[in-house]
Design a protein around this motif. Structure first.
Motif, PDB file in Angstrom:
ATOM      1  N   ILE A 116      -1.597  23.755   1.636  1.00  0.00           N
ATOM      2  CA  ILE A 116      -0.482  23.277   2.452  1.00  0.00           C
ATOM      3  C   ILE A 116      -0.933  22.433   3.633  1.00  0.00           C
ATOM      4  O   ILE A 116      -0.271  21.467   4.010  1.00  0.00           O
ATOM      5  N   ILE A 117      -2.068  22.748   4.230  1.00  0.00           N
ATOM      6  CA  ILE A 117      -2.545  21.984   5.383  1.00  0.00           C
ATOM      7  C   ILE A 117      -2.879  20.555   4.970  1.00  0.00           C
ATOM      8  O   ILE A 117      -2.484  19.597   5.644  1.00  0.00           O
ATOM      9  N   ILE A 118      -3.575  20.400   3.862  1.00  0.00           N
ATOM     10  CA  ILE A 118      -3.918  19.063   3.369  1.00  0.00           C
ATOM     11  C   ILE A 118      -2.651  18.309   2.983  1.00  0.00           C
ATOM     12  O   ILE A 118      -2.526  17.112   3.258  1.00  0.00           O
ATOM     13  N   THR A 119      -1.694  18.989   2.376  1.00  0.00           N
ATOM     14  CA  THR A 119      -0.434  18.346   2.002  1.00  0.00           C
ATOM     15  C   THR A 119       0.311  17.851   3.233  1.00  0.00           C
ATOM     16  O   THR A 119       0.865  16.748   3.230  1.00  0.00           O
ATOM     17  N   MET A 120       0.310  18.635   4.306  1.00  0.00           N
ATOM     18  CA  MET A 120       0.971  18.194   5.538  1.00  0.00           C
ATOM     19  C   MET A 120       0.250  17.001   6.151  1.00  0.00           C
ATOM     20  O   MET A 120       0.896  16.047   6.604  1.00  0.00           O
ATOM     21  N   LEU A 121      -1.067  17.030   6.150  1.00  0.00           N
ATOM     22  CA  LEU A 121      -1.827  15.893   6.682  1.00  0.00           C
ATOM     23  C   LEU A 121      -1.608  14.643   5.844  1.00  0.00           C
ATOM     24  O   LEU A 121      -1.489  13.538   6.383  1.00  0.00           O
ATOM     25  N   LEU A 122      -1.547  14.810   4.525  1.00  0.00           N
ATOM     26  CA  LEU A 122      -1.264  13.672   3.652  1.00  0.00           C
ATOM     27  C   LEU A 122       0.143  13.134   3.895  1.00  0.00           C
ATOM     28  O   LEU A 122       0.378  11.929   3.797  1.00  0.00           O
ATOM     29  N   GLY A 123       1.081  14.014   4.209  1.00  0.00           N
ATOM     30  CA  GLY A 123       2.436  13.577   4.544  1.00  0.00           C
ATOM     31  C   GLY A 123       2.462  12.735   5.814  1.00  0.00           C
ATOM     32  O   GLY A 123       3.156  11.721   5.887  1.00  0.00           O
ATOM     33  N   ILE A 124       1.689  13.138   6.812  1.00  0.00           N
ATOM     34  CA  ILE A 124       1.615  12.364   8.058  1.00  0.00           C
ATOM     35  C   ILE A 124       1.013  10.997   7.788  1.00  0.00           C
ATOM     36  O   ILE A 124       1.538   9.972   8.223  1.00  0.00           O
ATOM     37  N   VAL A 125      -0.101  10.972   7.040  1.00  0.00           N
ATOM     38  CA  VAL A 125      -0.746   9.697   6.712  1.00  0.00           C
ATOM     39  C   VAL A 125       0.197   8.823   5.888  1.00  0.00           C
ATOM     40  O   VAL A 125       0.314   7.610   6.141  1.00  0.00           O
ATOM     41  N   GLY A 126       0.876   9.415   4.924  1.00  0.00           N
ATOM     42  CA  GLY A 126       1.814   8.658   4.094  1.00  0.00           C
ATOM     43  C   GLY A 126       2.975   8.094   4.888  1.00  0.00           C
ATOM     44  O   GLY A 126       3.412   6.967   4.650  1.00  0.00           O
ATOM     45  N   ALA A 127       3.483   8.851   5.839  1.00  0.00           N
ATOM     46  CA  ALA A 127       4.585   8.359   6.668  1.00  0.00           C
ATOM     47  C   ALA A 127       4.142   7.190   7.532  1.00  0.00           C
ATOM     48  O   ALA A 127       4.862   6.192   7.675  1.00  0.00           O
ATOM     49  N   ILE A 128       2.963   7.290   8.092  1.00  0.00           N
ATOM     50  CA  ILE A 128       2.459   6.197   8.932  1.00  0.00           C
ATOM     51  C   ILE A 128       2.189   4.954   8.091  1.00  0.00           C
ATOM     52  O   ILE A 128       2.572   3.844   8.462  1.00  0.00           O
ATOM     53  N   ILE A 129       1.567   5.144   6.932  1.00  0.00           N
ATOM     54  CA  ILE A 129       1.308   4.005   6.046  1.00  0.00           C
ATOM     55  C   ILE A 129       2.614   3.402   5.547  1.00  0.00           C
ATOM     56  O   ILE A 129       2.777   2.178   5.513  1.00  0.00           O
ATOM     57  N   GLY A 130       3.575   4.249   5.171  1.00  0.00           N
ATOM     58  CA  GLY A 130       4.881   3.747   4.743  1.00  0.00           C
ATOM     59  C   GLY A 130       5.578   2.959   5.834  1.00  0.00           C
ATOM     60  O   GLY A 130       6.212   1.940   5.569  1.00  0.00           O
ATOM     61  N   GLY A 131       5.452   3.405   7.075  1.00  0.00           N
ATOM     62  CA  GLY A 131       6.043   2.674   8.189  1.00  0.00           C
ATOM     63  C   GLY A 131       5.407   1.317   8.411  1.00  0.00           C
ATOM     64  O   GLY A 131       6.092   0.314   8.620  1.00  0.00           O
ATOM     65  N   PHE A 132       4.070   1.270   8.335  1.00  0.00           N
ATOM     66  CA  PHE A 132       3.379  -0.002   8.514  1.00  0.00           C
ATOM     67  C   PHE A 132       3.671  -0.974   7.378  1.00  0.00           C
ATOM     68  O   PHE A 132       3.906  -2.155   7.613  1.00  0.00           O
ATOM     69  N   VAL A 133       3.654  -0.477   6.149  1.00  0.00           N
ATOM     70  CA  VAL A 133       3.934  -1.334   4.999  1.00  0.00           C
ATOM     71  C   VAL A 133       5.382  -1.823   5.039  1.00  0.00           C
ATOM     72  O   VAL A 133       5.672  -2.989   4.771  1.00  0.00           O
ATOM     73  N   GLY A 134       6.304  -0.938   5.377  1.00  0.00           N
ATOM     74  CA  GLY A 134       7.704  -1.339   5.482  1.00  0.00           C
ATOM     75  C   GLY A 134       7.927  -2.383   6.557  1.00  0.00           C
ATOM     76  O   GLY A 134       8.698  -3.325   6.376  1.00  0.00           O
ATOM     77  N   ARG A 135       7.229  -2.231   7.666  1.00  0.00           N
ATOM     78  CA  ARG A 135       7.341  -3.216   8.741  1.00  0.00           C
ATOM     79  C   ARG A 135       6.764  -4.548   8.299  1.00  0.00           C
ATOM     80  O   ARG A 135       7.317  -5.604   8.605  1.00  0.00           O
ATOM     81  N   ALA A 136       5.659  -4.530   7.546  1.00  0.00           N
ATOM     82  CA  ALA A 136       5.033  -5.765   7.088  1.00  0.00           C
ATOM     83  C   ALA A 136       5.869  -6.456   6.013  1.00  0.00           C
ATOM     84  O   ALA A 136       5.999  -7.676   6.014  1.00  0.00           O
TER      85      ALA A 136
END
Length: 88
Positions: A29-49
């Motif tokens: 669960i800890i790795i899944t939560m960290l991957l969720g944070i990374v995915g949200a940040i990457i999704g935000g940057f890609v969406g902005r681009a």
């Protein structure tokens, strides 16, 4: 939206991504939560681009969809990379 907002959004998006993509994760669960944070940040940057809009509202549907999509992609890549090692 500040970094704390992206972290909270990532935790929730990671949980939703895990619910959409069930199965055993090698990290727990800890790795899944960290991957969720990374995915949200990457999704935000890609969406902005890609869309060129300012994705800064925590309550905007497009922000949530991009965060969940980014979390799904990061979780899928993580499973592809570490899946073979977990079975060995």
């Amino acid at each position: 939206m500040g970094i704390l907002g992206w972290i909270i959004l990532g935790l929730i998006a990671g949980a939703i991504a895990k619910a959409i993509m069930p199965g055993r994760d090698p990290g727990g669960i800890i790795i899944t939560m960290l991957l969720g944070i990374v995915g949200a940040i990457i999704g935000g940057f890609v969406g902005r681009a890609i869309f060129g809009s300012d994705i800064n509202s925590f309550f905007d549907l497009s922000t949530w969809l991009l965060a969940i999509l980014g979390s799904l992609i990061v979780l899928g890549v993580y499973r592809l990379v570490t899946g073979n090692r977990a079975r060995a």
